[in-house]
Design a protein around this motif. Structure first.
Motif, PDB file in Angstrom:
ATOM      1  N   LEU A 344     -15.137   4.777  -7.219  1.00 33.60           N
ATOM      2  CA  LEU A 344     -14.676   5.395  -6.158  1.00 33.60           C
ATOM      3  C   LEU A 344     -13.671   4.959  -6.062  1.00 33.60           C
ATOM      4  CD1 LEU A 344     -14.787   4.330  -3.324  1.00 33.60           C
ATOM      5  CD2 LEU A 344     -17.105   5.745  -3.904  1.00 33.60           C
ATOM      6  N   ARG A 345     -12.578   6.036  -6.037  1.00 28.51           N
ATOM      7  CA  ARG A 345     -11.241   5.418  -5.157  1.00 28.51           C
ATOM      8  C   ARG A 345     -11.041   4.839  -3.912  1.00 28.51           C
ATOM      9  NH1 ARG A 345      -5.165   7.691  -3.382  1.00 28.51           N
ATOM     10  NH2 ARG A 345      -4.406   5.811  -3.005  1.00 28.51           N
ATOM     11  N   ALA A 346     -11.386   3.858  -3.450  1.00 31.83           N
ATOM     12  CA  ALA A 346     -11.163   3.155  -0.899  1.00 31.83           C
ATOM     13  C   ALA A 346     -10.005   2.122  -1.305  1.00 31.83           C
ATOM     14  CB  ALA A 346     -12.480   2.571  -1.264  1.00 31.83           C
ATOM     15  N   THR A 347      -9.389   2.351  -0.327  1.00 39.39           N
ATOM     16  CA  THR A 347      -7.975   1.896   0.079  1.00 39.39           C
ATOM     17  C   THR A 347      -7.571   2.024   1.634  1.00 39.39           C
ATOM     18  OG1 THR A 347      -5.280   1.645  -0.411  1.00 39.39           O
ATOM     19  CG2 THR A 347      -6.794   3.852  -0.360  1.00 39.39           C
ATOM     20  N   ALA A 348      -6.677   0.668   1.690  1.00 39.72           N
ATOM     21  CA  ALA A 348      -6.736   0.434   3.213  1.00 39.72           C
ATOM     22  C   ALA A 348      -5.285   1.318   3.206  1.00 39.72           C
ATOM     23  CB  ALA A 348      -6.492  -1.018   3.828  1.00 39.72           C
ATOM     24  N   GLY A 349      -5.086   2.013   4.402  1.00 41.29           N
ATOM     25  CA  GLY A 349      -4.248   2.911   4.830  1.00 41.29           C
ATOM     26  C   GLY A 349      -3.710   2.940   6.104  1.00 41.29           C
ATOM     27  N   GLU A 350      -2.862   3.799   6.285  1.00 39.07           N
ATOM     28  CA  GLU A 350      -2.286   3.853   7.499  1.00 39.07           C
ATOM     29  C   GLU A 350      -2.102   2.907   8.101  1.00 39.07           C
ATOM     30  OE1 GLU A 350      -1.691   7.302  10.558  1.00 39.07           O
ATOM     31  OE2 GLU A 350      -2.361   6.851   8.890  1.00 39.07           O
ATOM     32  N   PRO A 351      -0.403   2.678   7.669  1.00 40.75           N
ATOM     33  CA  PRO A 351       0.660   1.676   8.040  1.00 40.75           C
ATOM     34  C   PRO A 351       0.815   0.705   8.698  1.00 40.75           C
ATOM     35  CG  PRO A 351       1.536   3.268   6.221  1.00 40.75           C
ATOM     36  CD  PRO A 351       0.170   4.106   6.691  1.00 40.75           C
ATOM     37  N   TYR A 352       0.916   0.515   9.397  1.00 38.69           N
ATOM     38  CA  TYR A 352       1.709   0.079  10.164  1.00 38.69           C
ATOM     39  C   TYR A 352       2.564  -1.180  10.091  1.00 38.69           C
ATOM     40  CZ  TYR A 352      -2.266   1.965  12.978  1.00 38.69           C
ATOM     41  OH  TYR A 352      -2.823   3.195  12.706  1.00 38.69           O
ATOM     42  N   VAL A 353       3.684  -1.789  11.134  1.00 42.47           N
ATOM     43  CA  VAL A 353       4.462  -2.548  11.221  1.00 42.47           C
ATOM     44  C   VAL A 353       5.605  -2.833  12.108  1.00 42.47           C
ATOM     45  CG1 VAL A 353       5.656  -1.949   8.673  1.00 42.47           C
ATOM     46  CG2 VAL A 353       6.791  -1.059  10.164  1.00 42.47           C
ATOM     47  N   VAL A 354       6.106  -4.242  12.247  1.00 38.56           N
ATOM     48  CA  VAL A 354       6.913  -4.750  13.141  1.00 38.56           C
ATOM     49  C   VAL A 354       8.736  -4.909  12.645  1.00 38.56           C
ATOM     50  CG1 VAL A 354       7.057  -6.892  14.272  1.00 38.56           C
ATOM     51  CG2 VAL A 354       4.840  -6.037  13.558  1.00 38.56           C
ATOM     52  N   PRO A 355       9.233  -4.101  13.022  1.00 37.89           N
ATOM     53  CA  PRO A 355      10.616  -4.363  12.574  1.00 37.89           C
ATOM     54  C   PRO A 355      11.175  -5.795  12.915  1.00 37.89           C
ATOM     55  CG  PRO A 355       9.811  -2.761  14.373  1.00 37.89           C
ATOM     56  CD  PRO A 355       9.079  -3.294  13.989  1.00 37.89           C
ATOM     57  N   ALA A 356      11.961  -6.285  11.582  1.00 36.71           N
ATOM     58  CA  ALA A 356      12.349  -7.165  11.837  1.00 36.71           C
ATOM     59  C   ALA A 356      13.122  -7.670  12.864  1.00 36.71           C
ATOM     60  CB  ALA A 356      13.372  -7.774  10.393  1.00 36.71           C
TER      61      ALA A 356
END
Length: 473
Positions: A344-356
Motif C-alpha cells: 500500500l501507499r503510506a506517506t508523511a503528509g500535512e506540511p509545516y515550514v519555517v520561513p527563511a
C-alpha cells in the motif's frame, strides 16, 4: 487580504517580485522591499544549552499560521501551543487559522515579513518546490539533528518512521516537516459488506465480479471526489507499482521520458476507466466535490471510495449510526504482480515550514520539536484521529475503527510500502496537470492512450523548463 492579480500564476507572482527585489501590493500603491533567505530581518537567537538545544529566544513572540481544513486548528491551540507556552512563559504566541494559506501569506513571503511557523496545506497551499527554489524556507536540519524532546540521547530524526525526513527534503536539505502519517487505499462500510456477505477483493478480477454483484443489489460500486479527481491518481499509481514494481514510480518522479507510457500505467488506467464503461460509478460523481462524494458513500449510495486515512475524521459529522469504516489496499491487476497484494501507499503528509525570513525561526524549530514529542504527537492523534510519524506515539490509544483498520493494513504490509514524490517536487505537473487528465479519463472524455500522452506532455513541460530545479531518487 491581498490577492494575486487576475491572470498571474503563483509562480509568476512570486518570481517576478523576487527578480526585481520589490513588490507593489495591488490596490495599495505601496512598494514593499523583498527580503530573501532571512536577509533584511532581525533574527534573534537565544543561548544554546541542554535545556534549549536550538537556541530559542525565550521571550520572543512566535507567530503561527495553521491551515483550517480537515484537521482544524484545535490540535495547535489545545496541545502544541500550551506546551510551548509552558516552557517559554514570556513568549507571546500569535495564532491565526486560515483556509487559504497562499491568499493570506504569499504577499508576506514576498515582502520579507512572513510568520515564524506555517502549516502550508490545503487547496491554497503555496507550492513547496516554488518556496524552496526561491530560497524562502529555513533549513530544518538543526531540528532533526537536535536532541528529541523525550529522550536527549536520541536525535529527533531517530524517533521518526522511515521516510519522514526524506518526504520534506529537497536535494540534501530538509525544508518541510510532514507530521501526519497517511495511509492511502480504498474504503468501504464493513457493516454493509457483512450484511450482504461481500468479501473485500484482492485482485481486479475479484473487484469486477464484486462490482457486478453490488450493482445488482441496487448500489453503485464506486464513487470518487469528482471535482478533485486527483484522489483517483492514488489507486492508479499504486496498482501500477504493485503490478510492475516501484521503479515505475521512480521513473515518474525522475521525469524519465516514457514513464507515463509504461504498460503498467496503461493497464491501471484501463482498469479504472473500465469502471465508467461498466456503469460501476455512482451517477453524478464527476461533478461532486469530496464532501458530496464522501457523503453519498456514507449514505450507502456507493460501496467504495478512494481516500487517505483522514477520511473517518473528515466524515465524523455525517456518518450514520451503525456505519463501520474499513480500509483495504487497492487490488492487484494480476496474480503475478511484482509486489505483494498487501502493498500500500503510506506517506508523511500535512506540511509545516519555517520561513527563511521569519523573525523567530529558532522558535519555529522548537515548536516543531514539541510537535514531534510523544505528548505532542499523541495529542495530535487524539484530536484529529490521524496517525503521526512519531514512532510509538499512538501505542495504547483507543483508535477509531477506520483508523485501526488502516493501521492494521500498514502493519500487514510490513516493508511493502510505496510512495512517490512528483506532486511535492513539481506541483504544477500534479495540479492541474495530471489531475485534470485523470478526470477526463474517468469521465470518458479521454482514452487510455490519450491520457498517457497528455501525462507525458506534462512531464516534458517540467523536464524542459530550465527555471525549475530538478530532483531524483
Amino acid at each position: 487580504m491581498t490577492r494575486i492579480p487576475s491572470g498571474w500564476s503563483r509562480r509568476t507572482f512570486l518570481r517576478s517580485a523576487l527578480a526585481t527585489g520589490a513588490l507593489v501590493v495591488p490596490g495599495s500603491g505601496v512598494l514593499v522591499g523583498c527580503a530573501t533567505s532571512g536577509g533584511g530581518q532581525e533574527q534573534t537567537e537565544g543561548e544554546v544549552s541542554d535545556d534549549n538545544p536550538l537556541g530559542v529566544p525565550t521571550d520572543s513572540p512566535l507567530e503561527i499560521y495553521i491551515f483550517n481544513g480537515g484537521f482544524g486548528d484545535k490540535y495547535a491551540t489545545d496541545v502544541h501551543e500550551p506546551m510551548y507556552k509552558e516552557k517559554y512563559p514570556n513568549a507571546e504566541i500569535k495564532h491565526k487559522a486560515e483556509v487559504d494559506i497562499a491568499g493570506a501569506l504569499q504577499s508576506r513571503f514576498v515582502a520579507g515579513n512572513p510568520p515564524d511557523f506555517v502549516n502550508n496545506s490545503g487547496d491554497g497551499q503555496i507550492p513547496l518546490g516554488q518556496l524552496v527554489s526561491d530560497k524562502q524556507l529555513y533549513s530544518l536540519a538543526d531540528l532533526f539533528d537536535a536532541p528529541s524532546w523525550d529522550d536527549p540521547s536520541k536525535k529527533v530524526r531517530d524517533t521518526l518512521v522511515p521516510g519522514a525526513v526524506e518526504e520534506g527534503t529537497f536535494g540534501d536539505t530538509p525544508y518541510a516537516l510532514h507530521l501526519a502519517l497517511t495511509i492511502y487505499g480504498l474504503w468501504y462500510n464493513k457493516a454493509l459488506f457483512d450484511q450482504h456477505g461481500w468479501t473485500p477483493p484482492t485482485t481486479w478480477a475479484e473487484m469486477t465480479d464484486l462490482c457486478k454483484e453490488i450493482k445488482g443489489a441496487g448500489i453503485a460500486p464506486w464513487t470518487y471526489q469528482g471535482v478533485h479527481a486527483r484522489y483517483m491518481t492514488w489507486p492508479l499509481l499504486t496498482m501500477a507499482a504493485k503490478h510492475a514494481g516501484e521503479d515505475v514510480l521512480k521513473a515518474i518522479d525522475n521525469l524519465e521520458e516514457g514513464a507515463w507510457a509504461h504498460e503498467a500505467i496503461k493497464e491501471s488506467a484501463n482498469a479504472l476507466a473500465g469502471l465508467k464503461r461498466s456503469g460501476f460509478i455512482l451517477e453524478g460523481t464527476e461533478g461532486m466535490d469530496h464532501i458530496q462524494a464522501q457523503g453519498a458513500w456514507c449514505e450507502g449510495k456507493a460501496a467504495f471510495v478512494p481516500c487517505g486515512s483522514w477520511l473517518e475524521s473528515e466524515q465524523v459529522d455525517v456518518t450514520p449510526e451503525g456505519f463501520e469504516f474499513a480500509f483495504m489496499p487497492e487490488p492487484v491487476l494480476s496474480e503475478d504482480s511484482a509486489l505483494p497484494k498487501e502493498t500500500l501507499r503510506a506517506t508523511a503528509g500535512e506540511p509545516y515550514v519555517v520561513p527563511a525570513a521569519a523573525k523567530n525561526p529558532r522558535g519555529g524549530l522548537e515548536y516543531m520539536r514539541i510537535m514531534l514529542s510523544k505528548e505532542g504527537a499523541r495529542g495530535f492523534t487524539e484530536e484529529v484521529s490521524s496517525l503521526t510519524v512519531v514512532q510509538g506515539a499512538a501505542d495504547g490509544l483507543q483508535l477509531k475503527p477506520g483508523l485501526t483498520s488502516a493501521q492494521d493494513a500498514l502493519k500487514t504490509a510490513g516493508d511493502n510500502v510505496i510512495n512517490w514524490r512528483y506532486q511535492t517536487w513539481y506541483q504544477s505537473m500534479w495540479n492541474p496537470g495530471i489531475n485534470a487528465h485523470i478526470g477526463d479519463l474517468l469521465a470518458g472524455r479521454m482514452s487510455v492512450d490519450e491520457f498517457s500522452t497528455a501525462c507525458e506532455a506534462e512531464a516534458k513541460k517540467i523536464r524542459d523548463d530550465d527555471s525549475i530545479t530538478k530532483y531524483t531518487r
